[in-house]
Scaffold this active site. Structure first.
Site, PDB file in Angstrom:
ATOM      1  N   CYS A  76       0.823  -1.217   0.000  1.00  0.00           N
ATOM      2  CA  CYS A  76       0.000   0.000   0.000  1.00  0.00           C
ATOM      3  C   CYS A  76       0.855   1.264   0.000  1.00  0.00           C
ATOM      4  O   CYS A  76       1.502   1.585   0.996  1.00  0.00           O
ATOM      5  CB  CYS A  76      -0.920  -0.030   1.229  1.00  0.00           C
ATOM      6  SG  CYS A  76      -1.936   1.433   1.414  1.00  0.00           S
ATOM      7  N   ASP A 130      11.501 -14.831   1.574  1.00  0.00           N
ATOM      8  CA  ASP A 130      12.906 -14.443   1.425  1.00  0.00           C
ATOM      9  C   ASP A 130      13.738 -14.695   2.682  1.00  0.00           C
ATOM     10  O   ASP A 130      14.963 -14.733   2.620  1.00  0.00           O
ATOM     11  CB  ASP A 130      13.009 -12.949   1.075  1.00  0.00           C
ATOM     12  CG  ASP A 130      12.554 -12.663  -0.346  1.00  0.00           C
ATOM     13  OD1 ASP A 130      12.331 -13.627  -1.096  1.00  0.00           O
ATOM     14  OD2 ASP A 130      12.423 -11.470  -0.690  1.00  0.00           O
ATOM     15  N   LYS A 217      32.198 -34.319 -14.765  1.00  0.00           N
ATOM     16  CA  LYS A 217      30.774 -33.956 -14.686  1.00  0.00           C
ATOM     17  C   LYS A 217      30.224 -33.742 -16.095  1.00  0.00           C
ATOM     18  O   LYS A 217      30.928 -33.180 -16.949  1.00  0.00           O
ATOM     19  CB  LYS A 217      30.591 -32.685 -13.857  1.00  0.00           C
ATOM     20  CG  LYS A 217      30.891 -32.872 -12.376  1.00  0.00           C
ATOM     21  CD  LYS A 217      30.338 -31.714 -11.564  1.00  0.00           C
ATOM     22  CE  LYS A 217      30.482 -32.007 -10.071  1.00  0.00           C
ATOM     23  NZ  LYS A 217      29.506 -31.311  -9.270  1.00  0.00           N
ATOM     24  N   GLN A 255       6.852 -20.234  -6.204  1.00  0.00           N
ATOM     25  CA  GLN A 255       7.500 -20.414  -4.886  1.00  0.00           C
ATOM     26  C   GLN A 255       6.727 -19.747  -3.756  1.00  0.00           C
ATOM     27  O   GLN A 255       7.009 -19.969  -2.584  1.00  0.00           O
ATOM     28  CB  GLN A 255       8.923 -19.827  -4.912  1.00  0.00           C
ATOM     29  CG  GLN A 255       9.839 -20.520  -5.873  1.00  0.00           C
ATOM     30  CD  GLN A 255      10.994 -19.632  -6.296  1.00  0.00           C
ATOM     31  OE1 GLN A 255      12.071 -19.687  -5.726  1.00  0.00           O
ATOM     32  NE2 GLN A 255      10.782 -18.791  -7.299  1.00  0.00           N
TER      33      GLN A 255
HETATM   34  O1  F6P Z   1       9.383 -10.588  -0.818  1.00  0.00           O
HETATM   35  C1  F6P Z   1       9.098 -11.803  -1.383  1.00  0.00           C
HETATM   36  C2  F6P Z   1       9.225 -11.735  -2.875  1.00  0.00           C
HETATM   37  O2  F6P Z   1       8.719 -12.947  -3.374  1.00  0.00           O
HETATM   38  C3  F6P Z   1      10.622 -11.482  -3.415  1.00  0.00           C
HETATM   39  O3  F6P Z   1      11.449 -12.605  -3.449  1.00  0.00           O
HETATM   40  C4  F6P Z   1      10.324 -10.961  -4.788  1.00  0.00           C
HETATM   41  O4  F6P Z   1      11.373 -10.190  -5.272  1.00  0.00           O
HETATM   42  C5  F6P Z   1       9.096 -10.145  -4.555  1.00  0.00           C
HETATM   43  O5  F6P Z   1       8.452 -10.678  -3.421  1.00  0.00           O
HETATM   44  C6  F6P Z   1       8.149 -10.157  -5.718  1.00  0.00           C
HETATM   45  O6  F6P Z   1       7.079  -9.346  -5.422  1.00  0.00           O
HETATM   46  P1  F6P Z   1       5.743  -9.235  -6.282  1.00  0.00           P
HETATM   47  O7  F6P Z   1       4.884 -10.360  -5.881  1.00  0.00           O
HETATM   48  O8  F6P Z   1       5.155  -7.948  -5.898  1.00  0.00           O
HETATM   49  O9  F6P Z   1       6.151  -9.368  -7.709  1.00  0.00           O
END
Ligand code: F6P
Length: 323
Positions: A76, A130, A217, A255
């Site tokens: 926000c 994160d 590898k 993720q």
């Molecule tokens: O803060 C978590 C996160 O997933 C970061 O890893 C990523 O850079 C950011 O949010 C992405 O944010 P948005 O969902 O606003 O694109």
């Protein structure tokens, strides 16, 4: 301070798996103690706009296992202005909110601190995939995000091995390399690039691949944190130089979703409980944290001063494991 009769709860910033478990814990701990709970939708946006409703223990039934946040979330802009904060505090008063639980990341906690200064005592619960909030060893959502990334990378490895290809995989983390570093170790990456550490593409990416080839590898996994570089040109350059076919994959917001792991459900439950208990004991303007592996709470202002950095030992572990 007068006895708290009504607690508000909101989720703010990027969502994280386990936020629902934290909301549920806040609501149930409050209801167990006969405290009224007001849910605020869409973070501070909902506070400013009065998108606020009463929650009961049943409002959070069947939510523990769900990803995302039932309260929804937002970043926000208006709340980053003094007028926005004043408006938020006024709306909190209008809805009878005596104290607010804010579930989110660093930016969300800054909002909580401003609200406290405007007379609405607030307490923060750290939730971000994160895991980059300085004052806490752990943030809700990190373990689930790691597991989601691990599942995807293991699959990429299966096909890369079969075809003797290399994979360059971008994981989330604009300013933080925790996901990248941990999955690099857990998934057996040859190279990991994180925003915290400078790197040279030739010596830190190409050279380990060429040397690894000489050690026998035949396929390589390169993990790149979102803020550390663009995976598509990297993959092209790796293929051109090493002559190993190389693909690039961005895991992205996948993720951030999914059912929280046991760890995230347990930590979230304990953090929500701790936040409400702290408020009821008159502890205000606090941040719930994990310290020495235990959930506790610390002073909000002190919490902001604590920085955390990537452990060089972990970086070294990733390097040694790639040998
Ligand atoms: O803060 C978590 C996160 O997933 C970061 O890893 C990523 O850079 C950011 O949010 C992405 O944010 P948005 O969902 O606003 O694109």
């Amino acid at each position: 301070m007068e006895k708290i009769k009504t607690i508000g709860v909101l989720t703010s910033g990027g969502d994280a798996p386990g936020m629902n478990a934290a909301i549920r814990s806040v609501v149930r701990t409050a209801k167990f103690n006969d405290i009224k709970v007001m849910g605020v939708r869409k973070g501070y946006n909902g506070l400013i706009n009065g998108d606020i409703f009463e929650m009961t223990s049943r409002s959070v039934s069947d939510t523990l296992q769900r990803g995302g946040t039932i309260l929804q979330t937002a970043r926000c802009k208006e709340f980053s202005t003094p007028e926005g904060v004043k408006k938020g505090a006024q709306l909190a008063r209008i809805f009878g909110i005596d104290a607010l639980v804010v579930i989110g990341g660093d930016g969300s906690f800054r909002g909580a601190r401003e609200l406290s200064a405007e007379g609405i005592p607030s307490i923060g619960i750290p939730a971000t995939i994160d895991n980059d909030i300085g004052c806490t060893e752990y943030c809700i959502g990190f373990d689930t995000a790691l597991n989601t990334a691990k599942d995807a990378i293991d699959k990429l490895r299966d096909t890369a091995t079969s075809h003797e290809r290399s994979s360059v995989v971008q994981v989330m983390g604009h300013n933080a390399g925790y996901i990248a570093l941990y999955v690099a170790i857990a998934c057996g990456a040859e190279v990991v690039i994180i925003p915290e550490n400078e790197y040279c593409f030739e010596t830190d990416v190409l050279r380990p691949i060429i040397e690894g080839k000489h050690r026998g590898k035949s396929h390589f996994l390169v993990i790149v944190a979102e803020g550390a570089g663009d995976v598509f040109p990297m993959a092209e350059e790796i293929e051109r130089t090493t002559k190993i076919a190389t693909t690039a994959t961005i895991l992205g917001h996948i993720q951030r979703g999914g059912s929280p792991t046991i760890q995230d459900r347990l930590v979230a439950s304990e953090m929500g409980f701790t936040a409400v208990e702290a408020l009821l004991q008159g502890e205000i303007n606090r941040l719930v944290v994990v310290k020495n592996n235990k959930v506790t709470h610390i002073c909000m202002d002190e919490g902001f001063d604590i920085k955390k950095s990537i452990s060089e030992d972990v970086v070294r572990l990733a390097k040694v494991m790639s040998w």
